[in-house]
Design a protein around this motif. Sequence first.
Motif, short mmCIF file in Angstrom:
data_model
loop_
_atom_site.label_atom_id
_atom_site.label_comp_id
_atom_site.label_asym_id
_atom_site.label_seq_id
_atom_site.Cartn_x
_atom_site.Cartn_y
_atom_site.Cartn_z
N ALA A 1 51.76 38.87 57.00
CA ALA A 1 50.76 39.15 58.02
C ALA A 1 49.37 39.18 57.39
N PRO A 2 48.35 38.68 58.12
CA PRO A 2 47.00 38.61 57.55
C PRO A 2 46.29 39.95 57.53
N THR A 3 46.87 40.92 56.82
CA THR A 3 46.24 42.21 56.60
C THR A 3 45.85 42.30 55.13
N SER A 4 45.06 43.31 54.78
CA SER A 4 44.65 43.47 53.40
C SER A 4 45.85 43.66 52.48
N ILE A 5 46.79 44.50 52.90
CA ILE A 5 47.98 44.74 52.07
C ILE A 5 48.83 43.47 51.96
N GLY A 6 48.98 42.77 53.09
CA GLY A 6 49.74 41.53 53.07
C GLY A 6 49.12 40.48 52.18
N ILE A 7 47.79 40.36 52.24
CA ILE A 7 47.09 39.39 51.41
C ILE A 7 47.25 39.76 49.93
N ARG A 8 47.16 41.05 49.62
CA ARG A 8 47.31 41.47 48.22
C ARG A 8 48.71 41.17 47.70
N ARG A 9 49.71 41.45 48.52
CA ARG A 9 51.08 41.17 48.10
C ARG A 9 51.30 39.67 47.89
N ALA A 10 50.79 38.87 48.80
CA ALA A 10 50.94 37.43 48.67
C ALA A 10 50.20 36.91 47.44
N THR A 11 49.05 37.49 47.15
CA THR A 11 48.28 37.08 45.97
C THR A 11 49.04 37.41 44.70
N LEU A 12 49.56 38.60 44.60
CA LEU A 12 50.33 38.99 43.41
C LEU A 12 51.58 38.13 43.26
N THR B 1 37.98 39.35 56.12
CA THR B 1 37.92 40.74 55.67
C THR B 1 39.08 41.10 54.75
N PRO B 2 40.34 40.76 55.11
CA PRO B 2 41.43 41.03 54.16
C PRO B 2 41.26 40.33 52.81
N LEU B 3 40.74 39.11 52.82
CA LEU B 3 40.49 38.42 51.56
C LEU B 3 39.44 39.16 50.73
N ALA B 4 38.37 39.60 51.39
CA ALA B 4 37.31 40.33 50.69
C ALA B 4 37.84 41.65 50.11
N LEU B 5 38.64 42.37 50.88
CA LEU B 5 39.21 43.62 50.40
C LEU B 5 40.16 43.37 49.23
N ALA B 6 40.95 42.30 49.33
CA ALA B 6 41.86 41.97 48.23
C ALA B 6 41.07 41.64 46.96
N PHE B 7 39.95 40.95 47.13
CA PHE B 7 39.09 40.65 45.98
C PHE B 7 38.56 41.94 45.35
N MET B 8 38.12 42.87 46.17
CA MET B 8 37.58 44.13 45.66
C MET B 8 38.64 44.96 44.95
N VAL B 9 39.87 44.92 45.46
CA VAL B 9 40.93 45.76 44.90
C VAL B 9 41.59 45.11 43.68
N LEU B 10 41.86 43.81 43.76
CA LEU B 10 42.62 43.14 42.71
C LEU B 10 41.76 42.53 41.61
N VAL B 11 40.71 41.82 42.01
CA VAL B 11 39.96 41.01 41.06
C VAL B 11 38.80 41.76 40.43
N LEU B 12 38.03 42.46 41.24
CA LEU B 12 36.79 43.06 40.74
C LEU B 12 37.02 44.09 39.62
N PRO B 13 38.03 44.96 39.70
CA PRO B 13 38.24 45.90 38.58
C PRO B 13 38.56 45.18 37.26
N ILE B 14 39.35 44.10 37.34
CA ILE B 14 39.66 43.34 36.12
C ILE B 14 38.40 42.64 35.62
N ALA B 15 37.57 42.15 36.55
CA ALA B 15 36.32 41.51 36.16
C ALA B 15 35.39 42.50 35.47
N ALA B 16 35.40 43.75 35.95
CA ALA B 16 34.56 44.79 35.33
C ALA B 16 34.98 45.03 33.88
N LEU B 17 36.29 45.09 33.66
CA LEU B 17 36.79 45.29 32.29
C LEU B 17 36.47 44.09 31.41
N HIS B 18 36.68 42.89 31.95
CA HIS B 18 36.39 41.67 31.18
C HIS B 18 34.92 41.60 30.81
#
Length: 241
Positions: free
Chosen positions: A4-15, A170-187
Amino acid sequence: MATAPTSIGIRRATLATAVSLDKSGWLILLAVTVGTNLIDFAAVPAAGTPPGAAFLLAVLLRIALVFWLVYALLRRLTDTPGPLSVTIAFWRLALLQMILLIGVGLATRLGAIMTGPHPTLAAEWLGGLLAIALVGLLTIRLAAWHTALAVGEPFAALGPLWRGQRAITTPLALAFMVLVLPIAALHLALTLVGLRTPLSAPAHILLGIFDGLVQAWQLLLSLALGVVGWRFARNSASQAG
């Protein structure tokens, strides 16, 4: 699209998409990220010294290798035949990547202006992170364009692909903020330490390897997010048709 095109669904599909990369894909990914890190750190100029030819060549090598890596990984993640062969699809994708690279450069420059001419390491990190977040959110739907071009779709397909992601922006943007941005901050933090802090050769090597691992995961998550957006838009178009 099954998820489903929700933030959680997008994150799961991305992982799920990211971890589907096969062993040879991981080897290529780590070879490029770790290798270019070690080259960059070896060529970094001393403090107060302008960048020399070696460092500029290292930067150009990184750009070329990452452009090809993005192309090869996207083709692997989508099971596209001949993932390593360079076709016209590579050059279309490279053009898009070059345009986005210029955008990132401009955003980074804006961040540098905001932090002043002699920023602390923390201020430089914050300015860079804000630039990454800004560009990432503004171009969130363009991630699917990378996938489309990598698999050989023409530029004409990009418009419908953009519109097809409207429901999941919006779900894509939230997934980016949750999954990608923290790793980008560390990198970004690890990269700044490697480039701005005097370190011994062994410390630089260890830092380059660890940062390469972090960068690899960040890149893979970013590409997987684009694949998820691309698949959703394609499925939406087929169902509408």
